[in-house]
Design an enzyme around this catalytic site. Structure first.
Site, short mmCIF file in Angstrom:
data_model
loop_
_atom_site.label_atom_id
_atom_site.label_comp_id
_atom_site.label_asym_id
_atom_site.label_seq_id
_atom_site.Cartn_x
_atom_site.Cartn_y
_atom_site.Cartn_z
N ASP A 165 0.82 -1.21 0.00
CA ASP A 165 0.00 0.00 0.00
C ASP A 165 0.85 1.26 0.00
O ASP A 165 2.07 1.22 0.15
CB ASP A 165 -0.90 0.03 1.25
CG ASP A 165 -1.79 -1.20 1.33
OD1 ASP A 165 -2.17 -1.71 0.27
OD2 ASP A 165 -2.09 -1.62 2.47
N TYR A 242 5.96 -10.11 6.84
CA TYR A 242 5.81 -8.69 7.11
C TYR A 242 6.30 -8.38 8.52
O TYR A 242 6.15 -9.20 9.44
CB TYR A 242 4.35 -8.26 7.00
CG TYR A 242 3.86 -8.06 5.58
CD1 TYR A 242 3.98 -6.83 4.95
CD2 TYR A 242 3.27 -9.12 4.88
CE1 TYR A 242 3.52 -6.64 3.65
CE2 TYR A 242 2.81 -8.94 3.58
CZ TYR A 242 2.94 -7.70 2.98
OH TYR A 242 2.50 -7.52 1.70
#
Length: 455
Positions: A165, A242
């Site tokens: 994002d 992540y």
């Protein structure tokens, strides 16, 4: 000596007899034909070596060794093309219908690139959103400028591992596409140079060094690897990792870890993502591991921590939604059991409304593949390390300046009563997740989309 002094001298080249002249012309024609063939062969070899066979200049900032070699090849190729053109013209005058052509050919290799980027100024990784700049758009600008790609983007078999994002960074993103190569195309590789091994990479273009000399300072290629033509950076990836960084402040780490472990396993994560009912119909994802650990960084008595989440794949905004709920648990505003309730889609078919965690602290740490071994030349590695050290020093210097500004504010008296009052109001205003207004369920969204399509 003046011009008149040559009048009475004998002619050194007396005219030939007609049969002798014809024989001489045939001999010259035969020699020219052989020379043309030799030049065409040599021309093809040189064209294979150059970066762009249609122009005689190489863009600045390209790797100096490659640029020098390519520049010389272009110059030699241009001279040979001119020589071939003149010879073809002469040959056609002597023998009409004689066809000559220069061979233009580019070897290509399917390559996986490992990329790092710092996402603060980018509108995400992918460029489809028509927002600029994106990481992907900057990478393709560099690929075009260095002449490493040939043809349209749709012909490059391009794939990417993830679509991070806006604001999100990565130190292990992977993309794959066809790039120009110094190696010949071989049989058994789908018409493209390079197998799924480390062999045959000697003498190859230094993709890492060339691209890093062109890319902006917040994007770097850190390795490359030859890949099979059926490889996909997205679908061949078996896990992604992540990391989300945060300051501990007064968070209950034990409660957050207890809650985070509930994510491990295969679950339906529709209540932990931004739902895209038009394109995504399966919201089950498998989380392999979840860990919380301290980092080697402290500030004003506080400590930096990181959540590490590993899974096969992730939904849109999934990690940031997971982290947002864990922060509520860490603040004591929600029980760890709220994770169980949100993962139970029979019990909670509609996602409660809540704000996801900020984007800047999120980093795509790695994308893992079988038998993919990324490599980097020693020169490129040294240049990359020097660049990152310089950037790190710059940011630490900026942090020191902000710290100095913070110290300067300490002389200003604070209104403790007002501050405490605001903190109490904030805590008291918390509405439990399971009592909040909810978003439409997947079924409701899907039904609405179908009705709109029928109109």
């Amino acid at each position: 000596m003046d011009q008149c002094s040559n009048v009475d001298e004998p002619n050194p080249n007396p005219p030939m007899a007609e049969p002798e002249l014809i024989a001489n012309l045939h001999s010259q024609l035969h020699s020219l034909r052989n020379r043309v063939k030799e030049l065409e062969t040599e021309n093809a070899k040189l064209l294979y070596r150059i970066s762009n066979c249609h122009c005689n200049k190489i863009e600045g900032n390209v790797d100096s060794n490659v640029a020098d070699r390519v520049g010389n090849s272009v110059e030699e190729s241009a001279k040979l093309e001119a020589c071939v053109g003149n010879t073809q013209k002469k040959s056609k005058e002597i023998m009409p219908g004689c066809k000559m052509r220069a061979m233009h050919h580019h070897s290509k290799r399917y390559v996986a690139l490992k990329v790092m980027y710092f996402g603060q100024r980018f509108y995400g990784f992918a460029s489809e959103a028509q927002m600029d700049p994106t990481v992907e758009s900057e990478i393709f600008k560099a690929l075009e400028k260095t002449k490493l790609i040939v043809g349209d983007k749709k012909d490059l078999k391009y794939s990417r591992c993830g679509r991070t994002d806006k604001g999100v960074s990565s130190v292990g993103q992977v993309i794959a596409l066809l790039l120009r190569s110094n190696h010949k195309e071989t049989e058994g590789t789908g018409g493209y140079s390079g197998e799924f091994t480390r062999k045959n990479h000697e003498g190859e273009i230094d993709y890492v060094r060339i691209l890093n000399r062109i890319l902006p300072k917040d994007i770097r290629v850190i390795g490359w690897c030859p890949a099979p033509i059926n490889f996909s950076a997205r679908f061949s990836c078996f896990s992604r990792v992540y990391k989300y960084f945060f300051w501990r402040v007064n968070l209950n780490i034990v409660a957050m870890e207890t809650a985070g472990k509930k994510f491990v396993g295969e679950h339906d994560f529709r209540n932990f993502c931004k739902m895209d009912a038009a394109n995504v119909h399966n919201y089950r994802r498998h989380i392999t591991s979840f860990d919380i650990s301290p980092c080697n960084e402290r500030f004003e008595g506080d400590e930096l921590w990181a959540m590490k989440i590993k899974g096969s794949a992730f939904l849109w905004h999934q990690v940031r939604c997971m982290v947002a709920v864990l922060f509520l648990v860490g603040q004591g505003l929600e029980s760890p059991n709220v994770i169980d309730a949100l993962l139970d889609i029979e019990r909670t078919s509609r996602k409660p409304q809540y704000t996801m965690a900020p984007d800047i602290p999120l980093v795509l740490q790695s994308c893992e593949f079988e038998d993919l071994r990324f490599m980097c030349s020693s020169d490129a590695r040294q240049a990359l390390q020097a660049h990152l050290e310089k950037e790190c020093r710059t940011y630490k210097l900026q942090a020191t300046i902000f710290h100095e500004a913070l110290l300067s504010c300490s002389v200003v008296e604070s209104d403790d009563y007002s501050l405490n009052n605001r903190m109490k109001k904030k805590s008291a205003s918390h509405v439990p997740l399971m009592s909040r207004p909810t978003e439409p369920s997947y079924e409701e969204r899907h039904t609405k989309l179908n009705l709109a399509a029928q109109k």
